[in-house]
Write a protein that holds these residues in place. Structure first.
Motif, PDB file in Angstrom:
ATOM      1  N   TRP A   5     -48.492 128.356 -54.778  1.00 49.01           N
ATOM      2  CA  TRP A   5     -49.782 129.031 -54.520  1.00 49.01           C
ATOM      3  C   TRP A   5     -49.676 129.986 -53.338  1.00 49.01           C
ATOM      4  CZ3 TRP A   5     -52.681 129.267 -50.139  1.00 49.01           C
ATOM      5  CH2 TRP A   5     -53.961 129.830 -50.267  1.00 49.01           C
ATOM      6  N   ASN A   6     -48.985 129.562 -52.319  1.00 45.89           N
ATOM      7  CA  ASN A   6     -48.844 130.355 -51.093  1.00 45.89           C
ATOM      8  C   ASN A   6     -47.764 131.408 -51.323  1.00 45.89           C
ATOM      9  OD1 ASN A   6     -48.257 131.323 -48.492  1.00 45.89           O
ATOM     10  ND2 ASN A   6     -48.877 129.393 -47.556  1.00 45.89           N
ATOM     11  N   ASP A   7     -48.164 132.610 -51.703  1.00 44.30           N
ATOM     12  CA  ASP A   7     -47.184 133.602 -52.145  1.00 44.30           C
ATOM     13  C   ASP A   7     -46.475 134.313 -50.998  1.00 44.30           C
ATOM     14  OD1 ASP A   7     -49.223 135.235 -51.292  1.00 44.30           O
ATOM     15  OD2 ASP A   7     -49.741 135.983 -53.286  1.00 44.30           O
ATOM     16  N   ALA A   8     -46.583 133.761 -49.800  1.00 47.97           N
ATOM     17  CA  ALA A   8     -45.784 134.270 -48.685  1.00 47.97           C
ATOM     18  C   ALA A   8     -44.950 133.157 -48.055  1.00 47.97           C
ATOM     19  CB  ALA A   8     -46.679 134.911 -47.627  1.00 47.97           C
ATOM     20  N   LEU A   9     -44.951 131.999 -48.683  1.00 46.37           N
ATOM     21  CA  LEU A   9     -44.297 130.841 -48.077  1.00 46.37           C
ATOM     22  C   LEU A   9     -42.796 131.070 -47.874  1.00 46.37           C
ATOM     23  CD1 LEU A   9     -45.104 127.990 -47.119  1.00 46.37           C
ATOM     24  CD2 LEU A   9     -44.370 127.149 -49.336  1.00 46.37           C
ATOM     25  N   VAL A  10     -42.114 131.472 -48.929  1.00 46.97           N
ATOM     26  CA  VAL A  10     -40.664 131.636 -48.844  1.00 46.97           C
ATOM     27  C   VAL A  10     -40.296 132.778 -47.894  1.00 46.97           C
ATOM     28  CG1 VAL A  10     -38.578 132.220 -50.132  1.00 46.97           C
ATOM     29  CG2 VAL A  10     -40.235 130.617 -51.106  1.00 46.97           C
ATOM     30  N   MET A  11     -40.930 133.934 -48.069  1.00 51.19           N
ATOM     31  CA  MET A  11     -40.552 135.105 -47.285  1.00 51.19           C
ATOM     32  C   MET A  11     -40.979 134.995 -45.820  1.00 51.19           C
ATOM     33  SD  MET A  11     -38.811 136.813 -49.344  1.00 51.19           S
ATOM     34  CE  MET A  11     -38.532 138.215 -48.265  1.00 51.19           C
ATOM     35  N   SER A  12     -41.938 134.121 -45.513  1.00 49.23           N
ATOM     36  CA  SER A  12     -42.397 133.987 -44.134  1.00 49.23           C
ATOM     37  C   SER A  12     -41.762 132.794 -43.422  1.00 49.23           C
ATOM     38  CB  SER A  12     -43.926 133.858 -44.096  1.00 49.23           C
ATOM     39  OG  SER A  12     -44.543 135.030 -44.590  1.00 49.23           O
ATOM     40  N   TRP A  13     -41.779 131.623 -44.051  1.00 47.06           N
ATOM     41  CA  TRP A  13     -41.282 130.427 -43.379  1.00 47.06           C
ATOM     42  C   TRP A  13     -39.790 130.178 -43.637  1.00 47.06           C
ATOM     43  CZ3 TRP A  13     -46.435 130.872 -44.183  1.00 47.06           C
ATOM     44  CH2 TRP A  13     -47.286 130.423 -43.149  1.00 47.06           C
ATOM     45  N   ALA A  14     -39.227 130.861 -44.614  1.00 45.86           N
ATOM     46  CA  ALA A  14     -37.814 130.622 -44.952  1.00 45.86           C
ATOM     47  C   ALA A  14     -36.967 131.883 -44.797  1.00 45.86           C
ATOM     48  CB  ALA A  14     -37.712 130.081 -46.374  1.00 45.86           C
ATOM     49  N   GLN A  15     -37.351 132.751 -43.910  1.00 45.75           N
ATOM     50  CA  GLN A  15     -36.641 134.021 -43.766  1.00 45.75           C
ATOM     51  C   GLN A  15     -35.170 133.837 -43.420  1.00 45.75           C
ATOM     52  OE1 GLN A  15     -38.554 136.645 -41.005  1.00 45.75           O
ATOM     53  NE2 GLN A  15     -40.339 137.018 -42.306  1.00 45.75           N
ATOM     54  N   ARG A  16     -34.837 132.780 -42.685  1.00 45.61           N
ATOM     55  CA  ARG A  16     -33.450 132.580 -42.263  1.00 45.61           C
ATOM     56  C   ARG A  16     -32.556 132.099 -43.400  1.00 45.61           C
ATOM     57  NH1 ARG A  16     -32.306 128.711 -39.163  1.00 45.61           N
ATOM     58  NH2 ARG A  16     -34.283 127.573 -39.068  1.00 45.61           N
ATOM     59  N   ALA A  17     -33.170 131.606 -44.488  1.00 49.43           N
ATOM     60  CA  ALA A  17     -32.367 131.073 -45.596  1.00 49.43           C
ATOM     61  C   ALA A  17     -33.108 131.289 -46.911  1.00 49.43           C
ATOM     62  CB  ALA A  17     -32.070 129.593 -45.367  1.00 49.43           C
ATOM     63  N   THR A  18     -33.506 132.528 -47.152  1.00 48.18           N
ATOM     64  CA  THR A  18     -34.347 132.823 -48.309  1.00 48.18           C
ATOM     65  C   THR A  18     -33.660 132.488 -49.625  1.00 48.18           C
ATOM     66  OG1 THR A  18     -35.464 134.591 -47.096  1.00 48.18           O
ATOM     67  CG2 THR A  18     -35.635 134.629 -49.490  1.00 48.18           C
ATOM     68  N   LYS A  19     -32.417 132.923 -49.808  1.00 49.31           N
ATOM     69  CA  LYS A  19     -31.717 132.668 -51.078  1.00 49.31           C
ATOM     70  C   LYS A  19     -31.569 131.179 -51.333  1.00 49.31           C
ATOM     71  CE  LYS A  19     -29.096 137.010 -51.340  1.00 49.31           C
ATOM     72  NZ  LYS A  19     -27.744 137.620 -51.417  1.00 49.31           N
ATOM     73  N   GLU A  20     -31.236 130.436 -50.311  1.00 40.57           N
ATOM     74  CA  GLU A  20     -31.109 128.994 -50.463  1.00 40.57           C
ATOM     75  C   GLU A  20     -32.449 128.359 -50.820  1.00 40.57           C
ATOM     76  OE1 GLU A  20     -28.718 126.210 -47.719  1.00 40.57           O
ATOM     77  OE2 GLU A  20     -30.822 125.889 -47.119  1.00 40.57           O
ATOM     78  N   CYS A  21     -33.528 128.834 -50.198  1.00 40.63           N
ATOM     79  CA  CYS A  21     -34.855 128.289 -50.464  1.00 40.63           C
ATOM     80  C   CYS A  21     -35.271 128.553 -51.905  1.00 40.63           C
ATOM     81  CB  CYS A  21     -35.871 128.881 -49.490  1.00 40.63           C
ATOM     82  SG  CYS A  21     -37.526 128.174 -49.649  1.00 40.63           S
ATOM     83  N   VAL A  22     -35.030 129.775 -52.387  1.00 41.03           N
ATOM     84  CA  VAL A  22     -35.382 130.101 -53.780  1.00 41.03           C
ATOM     85  C   VAL A  22     -34.579 129.240 -54.739  1.00 41.03           C
ATOM     86  CG1 VAL A  22     -35.335 131.905 -55.533  1.00 41.03           C
ATOM     87  CG2 VAL A  22     -36.104 132.441 -53.215  1.00 41.03           C
ATOM     88  N   ALA A  23     -33.320 128.963 -54.414  1.00 43.69           N
ATOM     89  CA  ALA A  23     -32.454 128.190 -55.300  1.00 43.69           C
ATOM     90  C   ALA A  23     -32.755 126.696 -55.254  1.00 43.69           C
ATOM     91  CB  ALA A  23     -30.995 128.433 -54.938  1.00 43.69           C
ATOM     92  N   LYS A  24     -33.097 126.165 -54.068  1.00 47.35           N
ATOM     93  CA  LYS A  24     -33.198 124.719 -53.913  1.00 47.35           C
ATOM     94  C   LYS A  24     -34.560 124.227 -53.421  1.00 47.35           C
ATOM     95  CE  LYS A  24     -28.251 124.219 -52.978  1.00 47.35           C
ATOM     96  NZ  LYS A  24     -27.215 123.639 -52.079  1.00 47.35           N
ATOM     97  N   GLY A  25     -35.467 125.157 -53.097  1.00 46.59           N
ATOM     98  CA  GLY A  25     -36.758 124.750 -52.567  1.00 46.59           C
ATOM     99  C   GLY A  25     -37.591 123.979 -53.570  1.00 46.59           C
ATOM    100  N   GLU A  26     -38.411 123.055 -53.062  1.00 50.43           N
ATOM    101  CA  GLU A  26     -39.298 122.244 -53.899  1.00 50.43           C
ATOM    102  C   GLU A  26     -40.709 122.261 -53.312  1.00 50.43           C
ATOM    103  OE1 GLU A  26     -37.402 118.334 -55.043  1.00 50.43           O
ATOM    104  OE2 GLU A  26     -35.927 119.061 -53.592  1.00 50.43           O
ATOM    105  N   SER A  27     -41.697 122.179 -54.181  1.00 54.22           N
ATOM    106  CA  SER A  27     -43.098 122.267 -53.771  1.00 54.22           C
ATOM    107  C   SER A  27     -43.809 120.934 -53.957  1.00 54.22           C
ATOM    108  CB  SER A  27     -43.811 123.351 -54.593  1.00 54.22           C
ATOM    109  OG  SER A  27     -45.200 123.303 -54.367  1.00 54.22           O
ATOM    110  N   VAL A  28     -44.230 120.339 -52.857  1.00 51.29           N
ATOM    111  CA  VAL A  28     -45.054 119.132 -52.939  1.00 51.29           C
ATOM    112  C   VAL A  28     -46.390 119.468 -53.598  1.00 51.29           C
ATOM    113  CG1 VAL A  28     -46.141 117.277 -51.620  1.00 51.29           C
ATOM    114  CG2 VAL A  28     -43.931 118.196 -50.889  1.00 51.29           C
ATOM    115  N   LEU A  29     -46.915 120.650 -53.293  1.00 50.54           N
ATOM    116  CA  LEU A  29     -48.160 121.096 -53.915  1.00 50.54           C
ATOM    117  C   LEU A  29     -48.042 121.126 -55.429  1.00 50.54           C
ATOM    118  CD1 LEU A  29     -50.925 122.505 -54.157  1.00 50.54           C
ATOM    119  CD2 LEU A  29     -49.789 124.653 -53.556  1.00 50.54           C
ATOM    120  N   ASN A  30     -46.990 121.730 -55.952  1.00 49.26           N
ATOM    121  CA  ASN A  30     -46.839 121.836 -57.401  1.00 49.26           C
ATOM    122  C   ASN A  30     -46.774 120.474 -58.072  1.00 49.26           C
ATOM    123  OD1 ASN A  30     -46.873 124.604 -57.322  1.00 49.26           O
ATOM    124  ND2 ASN A  30     -44.766 124.890 -57.984  1.00 49.26           N
ATOM    125  N   SER A  31     -46.043 119.545 -57.477  1.00 52.04           N
ATOM    126  CA  SER A  31     -45.927 118.222 -58.098  1.00 52.04           C
ATOM    127  C   SER A  31     -47.239 117.450 -58.017  1.00 52.04           C
ATOM    128  CB  SER A  31     -44.793 117.424 -57.451  1.00 52.04           C
ATOM    129  OG  SER A  31     -43.537 117.822 -57.972  1.00 52.04           O
TER     130      SER A  31
END
Length: 415
Positions: A71-97
């Motif tokens: 839902w938060n469409d700035a979460l990855v690009m704002s809070w995960a800037q130091r490891a964006t590719k890793e976050c997109v590949a391995k990130g998980e959403s507690v909200l979604n589940s």
């Protein structure tokens, strides 16, 4: 990766509310997809569900993957800037589940209603249970964590309280009764009470963005969102109706006009997020170099639709296979809610209402009265005729009757 969840929810609710089964057999043009043939709504829902299960999938913690964002469409690009590719590949959403725990069950309810039984229903309910369990594992003692950003950045939501997954945890049965009580107290103290115009998306904490890209108290850095607060109101209505009513009033245009009379928007229309009290311009909307929403801060449908949807949830409206569940628990002596589909009213003398779905049929209203009235002897009328009152385990009173063109199913309960 949350978009398919919203689609499954919206279609399931539409069909269960209106009983319009024929909608599922409408064929949708495939012009936007070269080489594809038209598909029915029913087929597209199956593809949508399979996409979530097979393509989006889950990560190492069993939570739904986040992909580019939830839902938060700035979460990855704002809070995960130091490891964006890793976050997109391995990130998980507690909200979604937490959301999937309810949506997949609701989709199974739709399948049951329209007769698409067997394995699809069993599968949807099993996946609901899996996501409920995975989300429950992220309880940290006071609230659910927000997201897994990957091995480098770890968990988000251990230092601050994020509203986003919490209401869904209550709605989807993720939290235990004791956890729910603790969570509601935490939400009330940290996100609701400090704000005069609705709960904040997150509290000011070490989780807040500190880079200056988005000021604290604005937008996804602690702003106020009707789209989030509608689910908060729904969740609170399940466990604390007076608090839910208070939160609903806080999110109205009337409250915004009273608290911030010198801000012209937020009175008859508004944006999809307002600045909170911890910002430098509370009651306004974000107006920073790349997000100048104050240039046109009106005509956002969330400002209107979310208050209408959450008002129905305040009355405990829930569409089920055989009809509607109602829990009219508003802390008022009298009220009246009317829509073309459904009405619910209360006076000192009785509760009453109607249900008018798009197709004729026989439906059951499962009415659960507030605890203060649950033990009283009640008399019932269905379509003008007296009916026997029975109370099911859990306190629901089933009222069964028919509706037809221009003839809603009408009911009343009185002492």
């Amino acid at each position: 990766s949350d978009m398919p969840l919203w689609l499954l929810w919206a279609v399931s609710e539409y069909v269960l509310a209106t009983r319009d089964k024929a909608f599922l057999d409408e064929r949708i043009s495939a012009k936007l997809v070269p080489g594809a043939s038209p598909s029915t709504v029913r087929e597209l829902l199956v593809r949508c569900y399979r996409h979530l299960i097979e393509d989006v999938g889950t990560g190492e913690h069993g939570l739904m993957r986040m992909l580019q964002d939830d839902w938060n469409d700035a979460l990855v690009m704002s809070w995960a800037q130091r490891a964006t590719k890793e976050c997109v590949a391995k990130g998980e959403s507690v909200l979604n589940s937490a959301m999937a725990a309810w949506v997949f069950d609701y989709y199974a309810r739709l399948l049951t209603f329209v007769g698409d039984g067997g394995k699809p229903i069993v599968d949807a309910r099993a996946k609901s249970a899996e996501h409920r369990k995975a989300a429950a594992a992220q309880w940290d003692g006071t609230r659910l964590r927000r997201a897994w950003l990957g091995p480098t950045l770890g968990w988000l939501g251990e230092k601050g309280l994020w509203l986003e997954p919490q209401p869904w945890a209550i709605i989807g049965g993720v939290t235990t009764p004791d956890q729910t009580s603790r969570l509601v107290r935490d939400l009330d103290e940290n996100l609701r009470q400090p704000s005069p115009i609705g709960a904040m998306q997150m509290n000011k904490s070490a989780d807040s963005l500190a880079s200056g890209i988005i000021e604290t108290g604005m937008s996804i850095n602690g702003g106020i969102w009707p789209s989030l607060n509608q689910t908060l109101i729904w969740a609170l209505a399940l466990v604390n109706p007076p608090m839910a009513w208070d939160e609903w009033k806080k999110n109205t245009f009337a409250r915004h006009a009273a608290v911030y009379p010198d801000i012209w928007y937020g009175v008859w229309s508004g944006p999809d997020t307002f600045n909170s009290v911890v910002s430098s311009k509370p009651g306004e909307t974000i107006n920073q170099p790349f997000m100048r929403w104050a240039d046109w801060p009106v005509m956002n449908l969330h400002s209107h639709a979310c208050s209408l949807y959450s008002l129905a949830r305040l009355l405990g409206v829930e569409f089920v296979e055989d009809g509607v569940r109602l829990r009219p628990g508003l802390p008022l002596e009298s009220y009246n809610f009317e829509s073309p589909l459904l009405g619910v009213g209360k006076s000192k003398a009785r509760y009453e209402g109607w249900y008018a779905p798009a197709v004729p049929g026989e439906w059951t209203l499962h009415v659960t009265l507030p605890e203060s009235e649950a033990g009283h002897a009640m008399n019932a009328e269905i379509n003008g005729k007296r009916s026997r009152v029975t109370v099911q385990s859990g306190g629901a009173i089933p009222l069964t009757g028919s509706s037809g063109p221009g003839k809603p199913l009408r009911w009343s309960l009185r002492p």
